[in-house]
Write an enzyme that holds these catalytic residues in place. Structure first.
Site, short mmCIF file in Angstrom:
data_model
loop_
_atom_site.label_atom_id
_atom_site.label_comp_id
_atom_site.label_asym_id
_atom_site.label_seq_id
_atom_site.Cartn_x
_atom_site.Cartn_y
_atom_site.Cartn_z
N HIS A 6 0.83 -1.20 0.00
CA HIS A 6 0.00 0.00 0.00
C HIS A 6 0.87 1.26 0.00
O HIS A 6 1.61 1.50 0.94
CB HIS A 6 -0.89 -0.03 1.25
CG HIS A 6 -1.85 1.08 1.35
ND1 HIS A 6 -1.87 1.96 2.42
CD2 HIS A 6 -2.87 1.47 0.54
CE1 HIS A 6 -2.84 2.83 2.27
NE2 HIS A 6 -3.47 2.55 1.13
N ARG A 7 0.82 2.01 -1.10
CA ARG A 7 1.67 3.19 -1.29
C ARG A 7 3.15 2.82 -1.23
O ARG A 7 3.98 3.55 -0.70
CB ARG A 7 1.35 4.29 -0.27
CG ARG A 7 -0.14 4.67 -0.22
CD ARG A 7 -0.43 5.71 0.84
NE ARG A 7 -1.86 5.73 1.14
CZ ARG A 7 -2.41 6.40 2.14
NH1 ARG A 7 -1.66 7.14 2.94
NH2 ARG A 7 -3.72 6.36 2.34
N GLU A 33 0.36 -0.72 -4.77
CA GLU A 33 -0.69 0.29 -4.99
C GLU A 33 -0.10 1.68 -4.80
O GLU A 33 0.76 1.88 -3.94
CB GLU A 33 -1.83 0.06 -3.99
CG GLU A 33 -3.01 1.01 -4.13
CD GLU A 33 -2.90 2.26 -3.25
OE1 GLU A 33 -3.77 3.14 -3.38
OE2 GLU A 33 -1.94 2.37 -2.46
N ASP A 35 -1.01 6.25 -5.72
CA ASP A 35 -2.03 7.25 -6.01
C ASP A 35 -1.51 8.32 -6.96
O ASP A 35 -0.35 8.73 -6.86
CB ASP A 35 -2.47 7.93 -4.70
CG ASP A 35 -2.75 6.92 -3.60
OD1 ASP A 35 -3.85 6.36 -3.61
OD2 ASP A 35 -1.87 6.70 -2.74
N HIS A 48 -0.59 10.73 -2.22
CA HIS A 48 -1.93 10.37 -1.77
C HIS A 48 -2.83 11.57 -1.56
O HIS A 48 -3.96 11.61 -2.05
CB HIS A 48 -1.88 9.56 -0.47
CG HIS A 48 -3.24 9.20 0.05
ND1 HIS A 48 -3.94 9.99 0.94
CD2 HIS A 48 -4.05 8.14 -0.22
CE1 HIS A 48 -5.11 9.44 1.19
NE2 HIS A 48 -5.21 8.31 0.50
N GLU A 108 -4.30 4.27 -8.49
CA GLU A 108 -5.53 4.91 -8.02
C GLU A 108 -5.59 6.36 -8.50
O GLU A 108 -4.69 7.15 -8.24
CB GLU A 108 -5.63 4.88 -6.50
CG GLU A 108 -6.92 5.54 -6.00
CD GLU A 108 -7.09 5.53 -4.50
OE1 GLU A 108 -7.91 6.33 -4.00
OE2 GLU A 108 -6.42 4.73 -3.82
N LYS A 110 -6.81 9.87 -8.06
CA LYS A 110 -7.29 10.67 -6.92
C LYS A 110 -8.08 11.88 -7.42
O LYS A 110 -7.72 13.03 -7.16
CB LYS A 110 -6.12 11.10 -6.04
CG LYS A 110 -5.33 9.95 -5.44
CD LYS A 110 -6.17 9.10 -4.51
CE LYS A 110 -6.47 9.85 -3.23
NZ LYS A 110 -7.20 8.99 -2.25
N ASP A 228 0.40 -1.77 4.62
CA ASP A 228 1.56 -0.90 4.73
C ASP A 228 2.82 -1.69 5.05
O ASP A 228 3.93 -1.18 4.93
CB ASP A 228 1.35 0.13 5.86
CG ASP A 228 0.17 1.06 5.60
OD1 ASP A 228 -0.16 1.28 4.41
OD2 ASP A 228 -0.41 1.57 6.57
#
Length: 241
Positions: A6-7, A33, A35, A48, A108, A110, A228
């Site tokens: 995640h990120r 993943e 953003d 993000h 993703e 945003k 994370d």
């Protein structure tokens, strides 16, 4: 059950930075993943928040700054002195990190707060230019953006993001249309979501950082989790397979 960083590896490195993505790229996990926002001068950058306040030494909205202006800020020292000097990356730079790996890439969009005009088209163009069509899923809370991606490139996987519980999620996904459901951890354990899993829909859950929740979700049968701490979660699931 697949694992997505995640990120990037954001539990051990500053989120959405090249350092976090390099760390994720060395792990034998399924995916990563990140953003995407659009700068004032039309550059796709990976961050993000709508502002740079939380994750840099600057302040202001991404949409109000040029890429050159954003590159003057430090995006690492907020996390650790050892990470000082990390810069905001472009989408192209992040994709280059994974150019020689097999990781699945969750991009993703945003655009759920500020409508970034032309962003779906720009992202799809870059994905196709780099021949990553089969390695990406494009997701968003902005379901209009997901619909736009499907119109441009129907073959590219898309996912609708949700925080809340849905009554008829499969019907809604079909109406967008979207290929997968990305849903928050609390909502994922509700009965309506379990029905979606039983229908063999692609369900990925965010953000799962505790082992007990990973165990529950694997038992339910979800497709993947976003975490994370990808290395820690990878080791836990391997020990308890």
């Amino acid at each position: 059950m697949d694992i997505y960083a995640h990120r990037g590896s954001s539990g051990t490195h500053p989120e959405n930075t090249i350092a976090a993505f390099y760390e994720a790229s060395r792990l034998p996990i399924y995916g990563v993943e990140f953003d995407v926002h659009l700068t004032k001068d039309g550059e796709l950058v990976v961050i993000h928040d709508e502002t740079i306040d939380r994750t840099s030494d600057g302040m202001g909205f991404v949409k109000d700054m040029t890429f050159a202006e954003l590159r003057t800020f430090d995006f690492g020292s907020w996390f650790s002195n050892k990470c000082q000097g990390e810069l905001i990356p472009t989408l192209r730079e992040v994709l280059d990190v994974f150019s020689k790996t097999s990781h699945h890439l969750n991009i993703e969009l945003k655009s759920d707060i500020f409508p970034y005009e032309g962003m779906p088209e720009k992202v799809v163009e870059m994905v196709q230019q780099l021949k990553l069509d089969t390695r990406v899923v494009i997701s968003s809370f902005d379901h209009g953006a997901i619909r736009a991606v499907k119109k441009i490139a129907p073959h590219i996987e898309t996912a609708a993001l949700f925080m809340e519980v849905l009554v008829d999620p499969l019907d809604y996904l079909g109406n967008i249309p979207a290929d997968a459901l990305h849903i928050s951890l609390p909502s994922a354990v509700r009965s309506s979501m379990r029905k979606v899993v039983e229908e063999d829909a692609v369900v990925r859950v965010f953000t799962v950082n505790e082992e007990k929740y990973a165990a529950t979700l694997r038992k339910i049968g979800v497709t993947a989790i976003f975490t994370d701490h990808p290395e820690k979660m990878m080791n836990y699931l391997a020990r308890n397979s």
